[in-house]
Design a protein around this motif. Sequence first.
Motif, PDB file in Angstrom:
ATOM      1  N   ALA A 203       0.827  -1.215   0.000  1.00  0.00           N
ATOM      2  CA  ALA A 203       0.000   0.000   0.000  1.00  0.00           C
ATOM      3  C   ALA A 203       0.856   1.258   0.000  1.00  0.00           C
ATOM      4  O   ALA A 203       2.058   1.211   0.261  1.00  0.00           O
ATOM      5  CB  ALA A 203      -0.913  -0.007   1.224  1.00  0.00           C
ATOM      6  N   GLU A 207      -2.574   5.926   2.753  1.00  0.00           N
ATOM      7  CA  GLU A 207      -3.537   4.971   3.312  1.00  0.00           C
ATOM      8  C   GLU A 207      -2.945   4.200   4.483  1.00  0.00           C
ATOM      9  O   GLU A 207      -3.660   3.815   5.418  1.00  0.00           O
ATOM     10  CB  GLU A 207      -4.077   4.019   2.236  1.00  0.00           C
ATOM     11  CG  GLU A 207      -3.068   3.052   1.671  1.00  0.00           C
ATOM     12  CD  GLU A 207      -3.690   2.064   0.671  1.00  0.00           C
ATOM     13  OE1 GLU A 207      -4.486   1.229   1.107  1.00  0.00           O
ATOM     14  OE2 GLU A 207      -3.347   2.150  -0.535  1.00  0.00           O
ATOM     15  N   GLU A 210      -3.239   6.292   7.580  1.00  0.00           N
ATOM     16  CA  GLU A 210      -4.620   6.231   8.102  1.00  0.00           C
ATOM     17  C   GLU A 210      -4.839   4.961   8.913  1.00  0.00           C
ATOM     18  O   GLU A 210      -5.455   4.986   9.979  1.00  0.00           O
ATOM     19  CB  GLU A 210      -5.626   6.279   6.944  1.00  0.00           C
ATOM     20  CG  GLU A 210      -5.884   7.694   6.449  1.00  0.00           C
ATOM     21  CD  GLU A 210      -6.777   7.695   5.216  1.00  0.00           C
ATOM     22  OE1 GLU A 210      -7.626   6.785   5.096  1.00  0.00           O
ATOM     23  OE2 GLU A 210      -6.612   8.591   4.373  1.00  0.00           O
ATOM     24  N   GLN A 211      -4.308   3.859   8.387  1.00  0.00           N
ATOM     25  CA  GLN A 211      -4.427   2.588   9.109  1.00  0.00           C
ATOM     26  C   GLN A 211      -3.699   2.669  10.459  1.00  0.00           C
ATOM     27  O   GLN A 211      -4.223   2.226  11.492  1.00  0.00           O
ATOM     28  CB  GLN A 211      -3.824   1.486   8.234  1.00  0.00           C
ATOM     29  CG  GLN A 211      -4.080   0.076   8.743  1.00  0.00           C
ATOM     30  CD  GLN A 211      -3.197  -0.958   8.025  1.00  0.00           C
ATOM     31  OE1 GLN A 211      -2.543  -0.655   7.020  1.00  0.00           O
ATOM     32  NE2 GLN A 211      -3.176  -2.165   8.568  1.00  0.00           N
TER      33      GLN A 211
END
Lengths: 465, 465
Positions: A203, A207, A210-211
């Motif tokens: 990824a 993102e 954010e995780q």
Amino acid sequence: MSQLNDVAGRVEAVTPEEIPAEMASPTSTPLPTLKVALLGCGVVGSAVATMLVRNGDDLASRVGARLELIGIAVRRPERPRPDVPVDPSLFTADADTLVRSADVVIEVIGGIDPARELILTAMKHGASVVTANKALLAEDGPTLYAAAAENNVDLYYEAAVAGAIPIVRPMRESLVGDDVQRVLGIVNGTTNFVLDKMDSTGAGFAETVEQAQALGYAEADPTADVEGFDAAAKAAILASLAFHTRVSIDQVHREGITEVSAADIQAAREMDAVVKLLAICELVRDDSGAPSAVSVRVHPAMIARSHPLASVRDAYNAVFVEASAAGELMFYGKGAGGEPTSSAVLGDVVAVARHRLAGGHGPAESAYADLPVAAMGQATTRYHISLAVADRPGVLAQVASAFAEHGVSIETVRQRVLGEGDESRASLVIVTHHATDSALAATVDALTGLDTVDAVVSWMRVEGA
Amino acid sequence: MSQLNDVAGRVEAVTPEEIPAEMASPTSTPLPTLKVALLGCGVVGSAVATMLVRNGDDLASRVGARLELIGIAVRRPERPRPDVPVDPSLFTADADTLVRSADVVIEVIGGIDPARELILTAMKHGASVVTANKALLAEDGPTLYAAAAENNVDLYYEAAVAGAIPIVRPMRESLVGDDVQRVLGIVNGTTNFVLDKMDSTGAGFAETVEQAQALGYAEADPTADVEGFDAAAKAAILASLAFHTRVSIDQVHREGITEVSAADIQAAREMDAVVKLLAICELVRDDSGAPSAVSVRVHPAMIARSHPLASVRDAYNAVFVEASAAGELMFYGKGAGGEPTSSAVLGDVVAVARHRLAGGHGPAESAYADLPVAAMGQATTRYHISLAVADRPGVLAQVASAFAEHGVSIETVRQRVLGEGDESRASLVIVTHHATDSALAATVDALTGLDTVDAVVSWMRVEGA
């Protein structure tokens, strides 16, 4: 003695929540008492307070004195804190008064002010200080070290770098008979978590952050971590210890991980490497081999999967040290969190408390080497450069010339043709031998100007070879 | 000051080989002098002597005093030692006289006698002692610790465990505010080299030891290493530090690696594990969670490849520590060799020298917890058992019953049929949950007696889950 032991036995049978250790001390042992003040009661502070109370008997046996928690300075003393097993009357908003009557002051407020003034006041009134404050030490350490020396007290700060991992004490005591050549540290858990997840999932940066935020590994505003400020403060502290030289955070070259792309991670995979945010402290030697400067920097770098640092996963930290006699060492563990950090804090508390009892004090600042901090352009390392080029004869020769003209020696080239015919393009992946950062930058500029080079797609430093 | 600095500058320009540091000291700085005596001049001793001389100026700056090497006790003082850059008149056979006039005594002779008497004499005459002598500490440490306390001097021994790796200081200082639950150490480089090579080549024990001998990783008589005596001494020292309890080498359960076969290594591979010789120190807790005993043992064990210890290759050492607050920590580096060991020795020399100057001393022995050492039968771990059995219905049920009857719970079973027809046999590989060593031994006895079990092919403990 047997009667005292019986009393101790009965007191110990009461759970710590019911009777704080400091209230039990007059009857449980004939040991002397040292007064401990705690500044701050957040995640770390509440863990420290809890351990001080719960482990009171063990700590007393290890120190040779009871550690009496005389107060906890917080902004809102009236706020209920049911998780902290102490008498609520210990909370106070008057930190300044508190530190004046303590033997040992634990500072876990963080930030520059009011932590600095409180530490200075504490030392002026004869207290030894244990702090986890990396930002303050990296910005204004020498002021604190000077105050500790002047007042003949200890200033200990194991928790300021890499949380629970013993690294400050090994650097300033265990390795003090050796010469440290290089320190490579994964000293920020958030960025290691993000880069590790990018490596395992493929990824992108945004993102994955954010995780990490959803899982509690990154803060709502992750700037201090992902832009490398936190790691830079730790790099300054490590470099100061390693090289007996004052290094402040503003002397640390800093690049964060916000520009690291999934393509960079993939490029690293292709050369059997991983991307890590490293705090790097290096001794620069002149032609005679004598130390002439220190290089201190924080930036993402590729590191071979076979390197011990490459296996540091998730939010773990590790510090890899190369010393002349010891060779390669690595220290691995949890770099953050209330309990891990309080483990480091309490180790320091026991150490400075022992000094109060036995006389003497621990090592003071050692800055005798007084080396200059080298500009980033003088730092030498290896580089991974990815180019998009035309697929025709002579391109590699032209590219290789650009490297040679700037004194950058090529270690490996991998060419991959993309498409067919006259218009076909190729990708060139080049890994260099050691070169200075300024030589590499000049090479990249020159490559950008070549008509056969469509783009310098990316470049990244390669460490740990 | 500027004149003094000029003088210092000129003296430092002379190479250390030409003027030993101790001869230069009177003119190079106005620092006080501490007298250092070195006992032994083998691989470690000559590295220590060399570093003391070569790094004399740096050590002086770090200590705040010149370290003057006043003598080196050796059996044959007349023997030429061109590699040791000191005045040959420093060599003496009279160790007893030498230690009486030193401030700091470095003992790197090894063995019990005469090291013990010399250390005791040194402390009685007021010297602090730095030693690398694991055998002596593990056999008779309390006598030495008591003498240090009585004479108010330091006894430091970082080099006694895991060579260059800072582990003694982290255990007795950094983690002293925490509670250590478990220590798993790869503390013998020879056995790690042998097991690692067996894993990477598939070769057997005997031929791999021969290879290790040829490469200098194993001694001509490798008994002390391969039978686990060296690791057991280190386990005793680590357990004493971790649990504030006296543990001597004769209380350490010890099994070496001579019985480890290529088949065992292969069995480990099949469960994605490696075989390591581990020094294991564990806190045993009673039903209330209170510490009730310590378990200290050295034996080969399987450990998952994902465990940080599994990646410790070649002759490297590592110590993995689990503490209540700190969580998991690992310390990695070179466990032997002249220079790595002398790095640890000199770190200790600087520490005890600083104490001579500043007053006070370092932490003394901490044995207040005074826990009993549990018998090996009470140790709990997981087990890997390989059985050769008949391939017919009901065999697994019979085998499983034998485990259940002894209270050993099975985690996984893997069955493989070998051959066909009525006479076909099968192999059963069983991994258990945690069980006591005595329960496992009773289970193995019971299995051996079953008519459906041809043989208990092998069993090995599984650690680090």
